[in-house]
Design a protein around this motif. Sequence first.
Motif, PDB file in Angstrom:
ATOM      1  N   ALA A   1      11.702  -0.243  38.859  1.00  0.00           N
ATOM      2  CA  ALA A   1      12.839  -1.158  38.789  1.00  0.00           C
ATOM      3  C   ALA A   1      12.879  -1.812  37.413  1.00  0.00           C
ATOM      4  O   ALA A   1      11.840  -2.050  36.798  1.00  0.00           O
ATOM      5  CB  ALA A   1      12.727  -2.225  39.875  1.00  0.00           C
ATOM      6  N   ILE A   2      14.112  -2.089  36.951  1.00  0.00           N
ATOM      7  CA  ILE A   2      14.292  -2.728  35.652  1.00  0.00           C
ATOM      8  C   ILE A   2      15.308  -3.859  35.751  1.00  0.00           C
ATOM      9  O   ILE A   2      16.162  -3.867  36.639  1.00  0.00           O
ATOM     10  CB  ILE A   2      14.714  -1.733  34.546  1.00  0.00           C
ATOM     11  CG1 ILE A   2      16.059  -1.065  34.878  1.00  0.00           C
ATOM     12  CG2 ILE A   2      13.621  -0.688  34.317  1.00  0.00           C
ATOM     13  CD1 ILE A   2      16.598  -0.157  33.763  1.00  0.00           C
ATOM     14  N   VAL A   3      15.192  -4.794  34.819  1.00  0.00           N
ATOM     15  CA  VAL A   3      16.186  -5.839  34.610  1.00  0.00           C
ATOM     16  C   VAL A   3      16.706  -5.646  33.201  1.00  0.00           C
ATOM     17  O   VAL A   3      15.916  -5.556  32.251  1.00  0.00           O
ATOM     18  CB  VAL A   3      15.581  -7.246  34.780  1.00  0.00           C
ATOM     19  CG1 VAL A   3      16.563  -8.321  34.333  1.00  0.00           C
ATOM     20  CG2 VAL A   3      15.158  -7.470  36.223  1.00  0.00           C
ATOM     21  N   THR A   4      18.033  -5.556  33.055  1.00  0.00           N
ATOM     22  CA  THR A   4      18.629  -5.370  31.733  1.00  0.00           C
ATOM     23  C   THR A   4      19.387  -6.619  31.310  1.00  0.00           C
ATOM     24  O   THR A   4      19.960  -7.333  32.132  1.00  0.00           O
ATOM     25  CB  THR A   4      19.591  -4.155  31.711  1.00  0.00           C
ATOM     26  OG1 THR A   4      20.597  -4.325  32.708  1.00  0.00           O
ATOM     27  CG2 THR A   4      18.842  -2.859  31.941  1.00  0.00           C
TER      28      THR A   4
ATOM     29  N   THR B   1      22.074   0.482  31.419  1.00  0.00           N
ATOM     30  CA  THR B   1      22.054   0.164  32.844  1.00  0.00           C
ATOM     31  C   THR B   1      22.463   1.374  33.672  1.00  0.00           C
ATOM     32  O   THR B   1      21.794   1.737  34.651  1.00  0.00           O
ATOM     33  CB  THR B   1      22.986  -1.035  33.131  1.00  0.00           C
ATOM     34  OG1 THR B   1      22.496  -2.176  32.419  1.00  0.00           O
ATOM     35  CG2 THR B   1      23.067  -1.341  34.604  1.00  0.00           C
ATOM     36  N   ARG B   2      23.555   2.004  33.298  1.00  0.00           N
ATOM     37  CA  ARG B   2      24.043   3.182  34.029  1.00  0.00           C
ATOM     38  C   ARG B   2      23.015   4.315  33.999  1.00  0.00           C
ATOM     39  O   ARG B   2      22.730   4.937  35.016  1.00  0.00           O
ATOM     40  CB  ARG B   2      25.359   3.672  33.421  1.00  0.00           C
ATOM     41  CG  ARG B   2      26.530   2.768  33.675  1.00  0.00           C
ATOM     42  CD  ARG B   2      27.708   3.175  32.782  1.00  0.00           C
ATOM     43  NE  ARG B   2      28.806   2.255  32.898  1.00  0.00           N
ATOM     44  CZ  ARG B   2      29.895   2.454  33.614  1.00  0.00           C
ATOM     45  NH1 ARG B   2      30.041   3.575  34.297  1.00  0.00           N
ATOM     46  NH2 ARG B   2      30.847   1.557  33.661  1.00  0.00           N
ATOM     47  N   MET B   3      22.467   4.568  32.828  1.00  0.00           N
ATOM     48  CA  MET B   3      21.502   5.656  32.711  1.00  0.00           C
ATOM     49  C   MET B   3      20.223   5.333  33.478  1.00  0.00           C
ATOM     50  O   MET B   3      19.635   6.217  34.098  1.00  0.00           O
ATOM     51  CB  MET B   3      21.209   5.959  31.252  1.00  0.00           C
ATOM     52  CG  MET B   3      20.470   7.248  31.058  1.00  0.00           C
ATOM     53  SD  MET B   3      20.595   7.815  29.361  1.00  0.00           S
ATOM     54  CE  MET B   3      19.723   9.348  29.518  1.00  0.00           C
TER      55      MET B   3
ATOM     56  N   LEU C   1      31.112  -5.540  33.545  1.00  0.00           N
ATOM     57  CA  LEU C   1      30.228  -5.890  34.654  1.00  0.00           C
ATOM     58  C   LEU C   1      30.788  -5.407  35.981  1.00  0.00           C
ATOM     59  O   LEU C   1      30.048  -4.928  36.847  1.00  0.00           O
ATOM     60  CB  LEU C   1      29.999  -7.399  34.684  1.00  0.00           C
ATOM     61  CG  LEU C   1      29.221  -7.975  33.497  1.00  0.00           C
ATOM     62  CD1 LEU C   1      29.255  -9.497  33.531  1.00  0.00           C
ATOM     63  CD2 LEU C   1      27.807  -7.452  33.443  1.00  0.00           C
ATOM     64  N   SER C   2      32.104  -5.515  36.146  1.00  0.00           N
ATOM     65  CA  SER C   2      32.747  -5.065  37.387  1.00  0.00           C
ATOM     66  C   SER C   2      32.570  -3.571  37.607  1.00  0.00           C
ATOM     67  O   SER C   2      32.421  -3.129  38.740  1.00  0.00           O
ATOM     68  CB  SER C   2      34.244  -5.402  37.350  1.00  0.00           C
ATOM     69  OG  SER C   2      34.441  -6.790  37.302  1.00  0.00           O
TER      70      SER C   2
ATOM     71  N   ALA D   1      24.045  -1.117  39.484  1.00  0.00           N
ATOM     72  CA  ALA D   1      23.137  -2.261  39.403  1.00  0.00           C
ATOM     73  C   ALA D   1      23.622  -3.385  40.294  1.00  0.00           C
ATOM     74  O   ALA D   1      24.782  -3.422  40.693  1.00  0.00           O
ATOM     75  CB  ALA D   1      23.059  -2.769  37.958  1.00  0.00           C
ATOM     76  N   ARG D   2      22.711  -4.309  40.530  1.00  0.00           N
ATOM     77  CA  ARG D   2      23.095  -5.594  41.094  1.00  0.00           C
ATOM     78  C   ARG D   2      23.308  -6.523  39.905  1.00  0.00           C
ATOM     79  O   ARG D   2      22.368  -6.806  39.168  1.00  0.00           O
ATOM     80  CB  ARG D   2      22.009  -6.146  42.011  1.00  0.00           C
ATOM     81  CG  ARG D   2      21.888  -5.396  43.322  1.00  0.00           C
ATOM     82  CD  ARG D   2      20.882  -6.045  44.250  1.00  0.00           C
ATOM     83  NE  ARG D   2      19.538  -5.957  43.689  1.00  0.00           N
ATOM     84  CZ  ARG D   2      18.600  -6.883  43.832  1.00  0.00           C
ATOM     85  NH1 ARG D   2      18.833  -7.989  44.508  1.00  0.00           N
ATOM     86  NH2 ARG D   2      17.406  -6.709  43.302  1.00  0.00           N
ATOM     87  N   VAL D   3      24.532  -6.951  39.698  1.00  0.00           N
ATOM     88  CA  VAL D   3      24.841  -7.877  38.616  1.00  0.00           C
ATOM     89  C   VAL D   3      24.597  -9.280  39.155  1.00  0.00           C
ATOM     90  O   VAL D   3      25.185  -9.670  40.162  1.00  0.00           O
ATOM     91  CB  VAL D   3      26.287  -7.696  38.119  1.00  0.00           C
ATOM     92  CG1 VAL D   3      26.632  -8.742  37.071  1.00  0.00           C
ATOM     93  CG2 VAL D   3      26.475  -6.286  37.553  1.00  0.00           C
ATOM     94  N   MET D   4      23.702  -9.995  38.494  1.00  0.00           N
ATOM     95  CA  MET D   4      23.229 -11.283  38.998  1.00  0.00           C
ATOM     96  C   MET D   4      23.131 -12.290  37.860  1.00  0.00           C
ATOM     97  O   MET D   4      23.061 -11.910  36.690  1.00  0.00           O
ATOM     98  CB  MET D   4      21.828 -11.107  39.612  1.00  0.00           C
ATOM     99  CG  MET D   4      21.731 -10.025  40.664  1.00  0.00           C
ATOM    100  SD  MET D   4      20.007  -9.617  41.088  1.00  0.00           S
ATOM    101  CE  MET D   4      19.481 -11.149  41.849  1.00  0.00           C
ATOM    102  N   SER D   5      23.053 -13.550  38.214  1.00  0.00           N
ATOM    103  CA  SER D   5      22.797 -14.590  37.213  1.00  0.00           C
ATOM    104  C   SER D   5      21.313 -14.580  36.846  1.00  0.00           C
ATOM    105  O   SER D   5      20.468 -14.094  37.605  1.00  0.00           O
ATOM    106  CB  SER D   5      23.178 -15.968  37.765  1.00  0.00           C
ATOM    107  OG  SER D   5      22.289 -16.336  38.806  1.00  0.00           O
TER     108      SER D   5
END
Length: 187
Positions: free
Chosen positions: A105-108, A121-123, A166-167, A174-178
């Motif tokens: 798992a990664i956070v970008t 993120t997509r890759m 982001l949309s 991905a899960r787009v999060m704060s």
Amino acid sequence: MASALILIDIQIGFNDPIWGARNNPGAEDQAGRLLKRWRSDAAPIVHIRHVSTEPDSPLGPMTGGTRFKPQVTPMPGEVILEKSVNSAFIGTGLDTHLRDLGVTAIVTCGLTTPHCVSTTTRMGANLGFDVRLSHDATAAFEFNANTGWSQGLDAPSAEQIHTAALSHIHGEFARVMSTDAILEEGP
């Protein structure tokens, strides 16, 4: 294994006025918060540096724009990978590095939302990583609209570009999060 934090192109070259207006002026500070947490948890960290092949680019090796911004300056021993394309996975060894660590798992986060952050993120998702993207640790610029093709259309603002990018990612890649939500979940 904890998620790896991937800090993408948070470089002083993005201070150049050529990029135009930007949204989210606090993106670097939010990325710094993520970095501080990953460091305190001894979780994997990878700094990505864009080194443009265009000699006059603000991100070129001769302009000084490849230096990292102060909020995310790497510490000795932290991994730094260099790229000259949008994806941090192309030509850098990032995928091999993460798999060697056992990371799944990664956070970008980083610059810019519709280009290198989106592409990485997509890759990452396409390579099978579970991806979280921090929406407030990323930013877009008016330059990202590249409206030369759109004669007669109004150029979107940096905020509109950011939101659209982001949309397109959220839910599928991905899960787009704060940053706060990511910090609450932890590495």
